[in-house]
Write an enzyme that holds these catalytic residues in place. Sequence first.
Site, PDB file in Angstrom:
ATOM      1  N   ARG A  63       0.824  -1.208   0.000  1.00 27.35           N
ATOM      2  CA  ARG A  63       0.000   0.000   0.000  1.00 27.35           C
ATOM      3  C   ARG A  63       0.859   1.259   0.000  1.00 27.35           C
ATOM      4  O   ARG A  63       0.516   2.247  -0.652  1.00 27.35           O
ATOM      5  CB  ARG A  63      -0.927   0.013   1.228  1.00 27.35           C
ATOM      6  N   ASP A 140      -9.633   2.727  -6.663  1.00 27.77           N
ATOM      7  CA  ASP A 140     -10.211   2.139  -5.454  1.00 27.77           C
ATOM      8  C   ASP A 140     -10.361   0.623  -5.587  1.00 27.77           C
ATOM      9  O   ASP A 140     -11.342   0.044  -5.117  1.00 27.77           O
ATOM     10  CB  ASP A 140     -11.576   2.785  -5.180  1.00 27.77           C
ATOM     11  N   ILE A 164      -9.882  14.070   1.110  1.00 30.28           N
ATOM     12  CA  ILE A 164      -9.101  15.135   0.488  1.00 30.28           C
ATOM     13  C   ILE A 164     -10.018  16.305   0.142  1.00 30.28           C
ATOM     14  O   ILE A 164     -11.088  16.125  -0.442  1.00 30.28           O
ATOM     15  CB  ILE A 164      -8.392  14.622  -0.788  1.00 30.28           C
ATOM     16  N   LEU A 175     -11.166   9.818  -6.716  1.00 26.23           N
ATOM     17  CA  LEU A 175      -9.734   9.799  -6.986  1.00 26.23           C
ATOM     18  C   LEU A 175      -9.367   8.549  -7.783  1.00 26.23           C
ATOM     19  O   LEU A 175      -9.992   7.493  -7.640  1.00 26.23           O
ATOM     20  CB  LEU A 175      -8.938   9.803  -5.678  1.00 26.23           C
ATOM     21  N   CYS A 199      -8.020  22.869   7.592  1.00 25.21           N
ATOM     22  CA  CYS A 199      -9.236  22.866   8.409  1.00 25.21           C
ATOM     23  C   CYS A 199      -9.182  23.879   9.554  1.00 25.21           C
ATOM     24  O   CYS A 199     -10.231  24.196  10.140  1.00 25.21           O
ATOM     25  CB  CYS A 199      -9.467  21.475   8.988  1.00 25.21           C
ATOM     26  N   CYS A 205     -17.103  18.490  11.117  1.00 29.29           N
ATOM     27  CA  CYS A 205     -17.333  17.112  10.661  1.00 29.29           C
ATOM     28  C   CYS A 205     -17.327  16.135  11.831  1.00 29.29           C
ATOM     29  O   CYS A 205     -18.087  15.166  11.856  1.00 29.29           O
ATOM     30  CB  CYS A 205     -16.299  16.706   9.615  1.00 29.29           C
ATOM     31  N   CYS A 209     -20.917  14.083  12.829  1.00 31.84           N
ATOM     32  CA  CYS A 209     -21.004  12.650  12.532  1.00 31.84           C
ATOM     33  C   CYS A 209     -22.042  11.991  13.445  1.00 31.84           C
ATOM     34  O   CYS A 209     -21.916  12.030  14.669  1.00 31.84           O
ATOM     35  CB  CYS A 209     -19.637  11.980  12.723  1.00 31.84           C
ATOM     36  N   CYS A 225     -18.806   4.054  11.385  1.00 36.27           N
ATOM     37  CA  CYS A 225     -19.176   4.892  10.242  1.00 36.27           C
ATOM     38  C   CYS A 225     -20.396   4.315   9.515  1.00 36.27           C
ATOM     39  O   CYS A 225     -20.429   3.125   9.185  1.00 36.27           O
ATOM     40  CB  CYS A 225     -17.988   4.997   9.289  1.00 36.27           C
ATOM     41  N   CYS A 252     -23.270   7.675   3.713  1.00 35.82           N
ATOM     42  CA  CYS A 252     -23.593   8.853   4.522  1.00 35.82           C
ATOM     43  C   CYS A 252     -22.722  10.007   4.044  1.00 35.82           C
ATOM     44  O   CYS A 252     -21.530   9.820   3.800  1.00 35.82           O
ATOM     45  CB  CYS A 252     -23.330   8.565   5.997  1.00 35.82           C
TER      46      CYS A 252
END
Length: 388
Positions: A63, A140, A164, A175, A199, A205, A209, A225, A252
């Site tokens: 990765r 992805d 991002i 992306l 930010c 955020c 949530c 999530c 969401c």
Amino acid sequence: MPQDTINYPELAQQIKQWASELGFADAAICDIDLRQHEAQLQRWLDLGYHGEMNFMAEHGTKRSRPDELVPGTQRVISLKMHYLPPDAGFAKTLKDPNLAYISRYALGRDYHKLMRNRIKKLGERISEQVESLGFRPFVDSAPVLERQLAAKAGLGFTGKHSLIIDKQAGSWFFLGELFVDIPLPVDDPTERIASQGDCGNCVACMTMCPTGAIVEPFVVDARKCISYLTIELKGAIPEQYRQAMGNRIYGCDDCQLICPWNRYGQITAEQDFHARAQLRDKSLLDLFAWDEATFLKNTEGSPIRRIGHQRWLRNIAVALGNAPYDQAIVQALEEQLDEVDDLVGEHIHWALAQQQRKAQAIEIKVISTQKKTQRLVRAVEKGLVRDA
């Protein structure tokens, strides 16, 4: 053209132009050194924040080391494509508990195939200029740290929700990456992102949530999530998160909706990402009534199809439990019990219990109102209160 005769700075500019012609909103180039992210990724995995997404723990260092995933890789071309559909109708759907809310990226065609084909075309255009070019597109679909690569290339900065953000376009974009084996000049992320900002002290955020999944700045516990719970989770949705799901049946968008940068969100130019009529502004009962054949037909070419019909019903059952009491909802839930597997059945029983509690609350309120009325009538009859 032989690689030793290529004008790489000129080629890099051509690549960005070709990317634009192929429908990408932006393209930037970075090197493949992502070692600084390895410790953070391992900590996230060690804490179990990936939940059932075991693929996140597989492939070792591939990765963070693109040249281990695709030997010979020297550069990554990071690309983004806007997906926000026109007339997204966020508030309209979220405010009506009887409508089904589907994450806006999933209302149109599945982005994986569309973007991968475009990225492949970009690689083919480059190969027309470069002899023996080695390239591989990703969307992805492999062990790629796409957000870290995008930030490294300068496509945006990482928000506290871990997505991002581009100051000029918010975060409503997909992306994708093209790995290449040529030494293209890299973009300076400091130069690109310095004009964007960050930010700052904003934690909107995190506080917005519904399930508290953003456990610290830049860190998401996927197990909490709603996107994970409705898409990736194959088993039962934990009861402590069901009410917080509201009418969200697939994904969401809350952390993006509240983000101040998304006031600059760009509407997609891709017709394929526009909302499909069979998915937009639909009632929960309408979608719950789909049999498997209807589900497969109406989600053909959609990312929603990957969760399958049973998980689709599981998610809607939870939303129906969260909806205001309605005898039609109770009837629909009861009628499905004989048609679903045990997993969905468990969620239907939960939803029925929620509906029963709401019915009882209504009954209690009615009885209370009736008693107050009776007391008032008796008081009037006794002359204790003047009859208006």
